[in-house]
Design a protein around this motif. Sequence first.
Motif, PDB file in Angstrom:
ATOM      1  N   GLY A 196       0.851  -1.175   0.000  1.00  0.00           N
ATOM      2  CA  GLY A 196       0.000   0.000   0.000  1.00  0.00           C
ATOM      3  C   GLY A 196       0.888   1.225   0.000  1.00  0.00           C
ATOM      4  O   GLY A 196       2.006   1.189  -0.523  1.00  0.00           O
ATOM      5  N   LYS A 237      -7.203  -6.072   4.164  1.00  0.00           N
ATOM      6  CA  LYS A 237      -7.067  -5.199   5.330  1.00  0.00           C
ATOM      7  C   LYS A 237      -6.963  -3.767   4.816  1.00  0.00           C
ATOM      8  O   LYS A 237      -6.206  -3.507   3.881  1.00  0.00           O
ATOM      9  N   PRO A 238      -7.693  -2.823   5.399  1.00  0.00           N
ATOM     10  CA  PRO A 238      -7.748  -1.480   4.815  1.00  0.00           C
ATOM     11  C   PRO A 238      -6.570  -0.569   5.151  1.00  0.00           C
ATOM     12  O   PRO A 238      -6.199   0.285   4.358  1.00  0.00           O
ATOM     13  N   LYS A 239      -6.004  -0.758   6.329  1.00  0.00           N
ATOM     14  CA  LYS A 239      -4.966   0.147   6.828  1.00  0.00           C
ATOM     15  C   LYS A 239      -4.189  -0.585   7.906  1.00  0.00           C
ATOM     16  O   LYS A 239      -4.524  -1.701   8.265  1.00  0.00           O
ATOM     17  N   HIS A 244      -2.937   3.426   3.571  1.00  0.00           N
ATOM     18  CA  HIS A 244      -3.910   2.782   2.682  1.00  0.00           C
ATOM     19  C   HIS A 244      -3.283   1.514   2.131  1.00  0.00           C
ATOM     20  O   HIS A 244      -2.184   1.545   1.595  1.00  0.00           O
ATOM     21  N   GLN A 245      -3.985   0.406   2.277  1.00  0.00           N
ATOM     22  CA  GLN A 245      -3.509  -0.856   1.717  1.00  0.00           C
ATOM     23  C   GLN A 245      -4.395  -1.241   0.540  1.00  0.00           C
ATOM     24  O   GLN A 245      -5.610  -1.062   0.568  1.00  0.00           O
ATOM     25  N   TYR A 246      -3.774  -1.785  -0.499  1.00  0.00           N
ATOM     26  CA  TYR A 246      -4.495  -2.057  -1.738  1.00  0.00           C
ATOM     27  C   TYR A 246      -5.604  -3.085  -1.542  1.00  0.00           C
ATOM     28  O   TYR A 246      -6.644  -3.008  -2.189  1.00  0.00           O
ATOM     29  N   TYR A 248      -8.042  -3.447   0.372  1.00  0.00           N
ATOM     30  CA  TYR A 248      -8.800  -2.689   1.370  1.00  0.00           C
ATOM     31  C   TYR A 248      -9.908  -3.500   2.020  1.00  0.00           C
ATOM     32  O   TYR A 248     -10.035  -3.546   3.234  1.00  0.00           O
ATOM     33  N   ASP A 249     -10.743  -4.130   1.213  1.00  0.00           N
ATOM     34  CA  ASP A 249     -11.829  -4.953   1.732  1.00  0.00           C
ATOM     35  C   ASP A 249     -12.188  -5.991   0.679  1.00  0.00           C
ATOM     36  O   ASP A 249     -11.517  -6.094  -0.361  1.00  0.00           O
ATOM     37  N   SER A 252     -12.850  -4.650  -2.858  1.00  0.00           N
ATOM     38  CA  SER A 252     -11.625  -4.123  -3.473  1.00  0.00           C
ATOM     39  C   SER A 252     -10.780  -5.268  -4.029  1.00  0.00           C
ATOM     40  O   SER A 252     -10.259  -5.194  -5.148  1.00  0.00           O
ATOM     41  N   HIS A 274     -10.442  -6.895  10.532  1.00  0.00           N
ATOM     42  CA  HIS A 274     -10.065  -6.039   9.413  1.00  0.00           C
ATOM     43  C   HIS A 274     -11.290  -5.401   8.780  1.00  0.00           C
ATOM     44  O   HIS A 274     -11.247  -4.255   8.318  1.00  0.00           O
ATOM     45  N   ALA A 278     -12.310  -1.301   8.194  1.00  0.00           N
ATOM     46  CA  ALA A 278     -12.715  -0.679   6.931  1.00  0.00           C
ATOM     47  C   ALA A 278     -14.038   0.066   7.067  1.00  0.00           C
ATOM     48  O   ALA A 278     -14.545   0.609   6.075  1.00  0.00           O
TER      49      ALA A 278
END
Length: 439
Positions: A196, A237-239, A244-246, A248-249, A252, A274, A278
């Motif tokens: 991310g 995982k969103p963060k 910001h992680q790619y 995200y959920d 995504s 996680h 989000a």
Amino acid sequence: MAAQEEFFTGIPKIPYVPSAGPGDVMCFKHYHAEEVLMGRKMEDWLRFSVCYWHSFCGTGADPFGSPTLHRPWNEGTPMESAKKRLRAAFEFFTKLGVKYYTFHDRDMAPEGSTLEESNRNLDEITDLALQLQSQTGIKVLWVTCNLFAHQRYMNGAATNPDSHVLAYAGAQVKKGLDIAKKLGAENFVFWGGREGFLSIHNTDVAAELKHMANFFKMAVKYKEKIGLKCQFLIEPKPKEPCKHQYDYDAMSVIGFLKHYGLESHFKLNIEPNHTTLAGHSYEHDIVMASALGMLGSVDSNTGSPDLGWDTDQFPMDIKNTTMVMKTIVQQGGLQPGGLNFDAKVRRESTDLEDLFIAHIGAMDTFARGLRNAVRIIEDGLIAGMVKERYSSFSHGIGQKVEDGSATLEEMEAFIKQNGEPKVTSGKQEKYESIFNHYI
């Protein structure tokens, strides 16, 4: 001899005692492995797994305090303690009565000064793991590679701006896949801990996403080359640790997989903690992934949504587990995935028995959730109400929408003939009241 050393002295195999009182916490009151529900044993619906990193590598340290969990298997050289840790883990699995465990490559064996040394360490420790698996019948639910802890991965692994780092990650995953085959792992998980960005100013998002997709394609090719028969999973995982992680959920990740043509090679490993990070409800990503046929496994933990970080607590909320198990039963189970307790005892829970109490409580909570879910499904009341709510799609213009043959011209003609629709109540409170009846 070390092989005969007992780490959890005085703790026998955990029994099922449904008549036990509220103070009896070293027995199962609801989880009965052999009990059959809807044609399947409880243990086969739930497929419980103990995670290696929290339960046996965790020390209780946090950003504000030093270790509090001083375990007897952490003595000696790194390789000596790795062997003790493995034997302690299998003693725990056996006494708890679970059939699966999960691990990162670097949990199982210490990292060396070179890739070759790390691989030798992993070979030696997994030789012992294979021996213990053979003796006990316990299996690996999934393997994953730690591509986030070492400083080389501080800017990411598969998304690193330096191809040299990406290559190291690829070499590590190659070995991880070899180990997965060696130990008969039923799944292999990719968690992009640092895939991310912390700042958009120094990040080429398009390049990083493409590189990550190509990294996954390399893994798919190698899996096929070595004949590894396991399911690939991606864990959203969103963060945390990234801004910001790619991944995200659930949606995504599914969008990413479909965009790069990878959707037939992967499913999702959903961690509810996680999901709440989000901004979703506990069961949200499990329901969404299942609805699209992409739910592969669940990291069964919980958190405190008010805190805003990943606390990895053991799940003890029966409403939550009922929602999760309802989704799992409706899709026909999780196999070859399972319910992996990616959870850690609190740093204040320092007794060895606390490790048992935490798992027993969580297993009972999921067993109760399973029983509740089965009752909801077998009674059929809620399902019947939902079916009735969507009944207009079973005939006429609704049926055409359902099968994809409707046109906007037909929509217009239908409204000119039938006029304004009659709005009906959503009956939310009724659904919630009925659901509570089963808890």
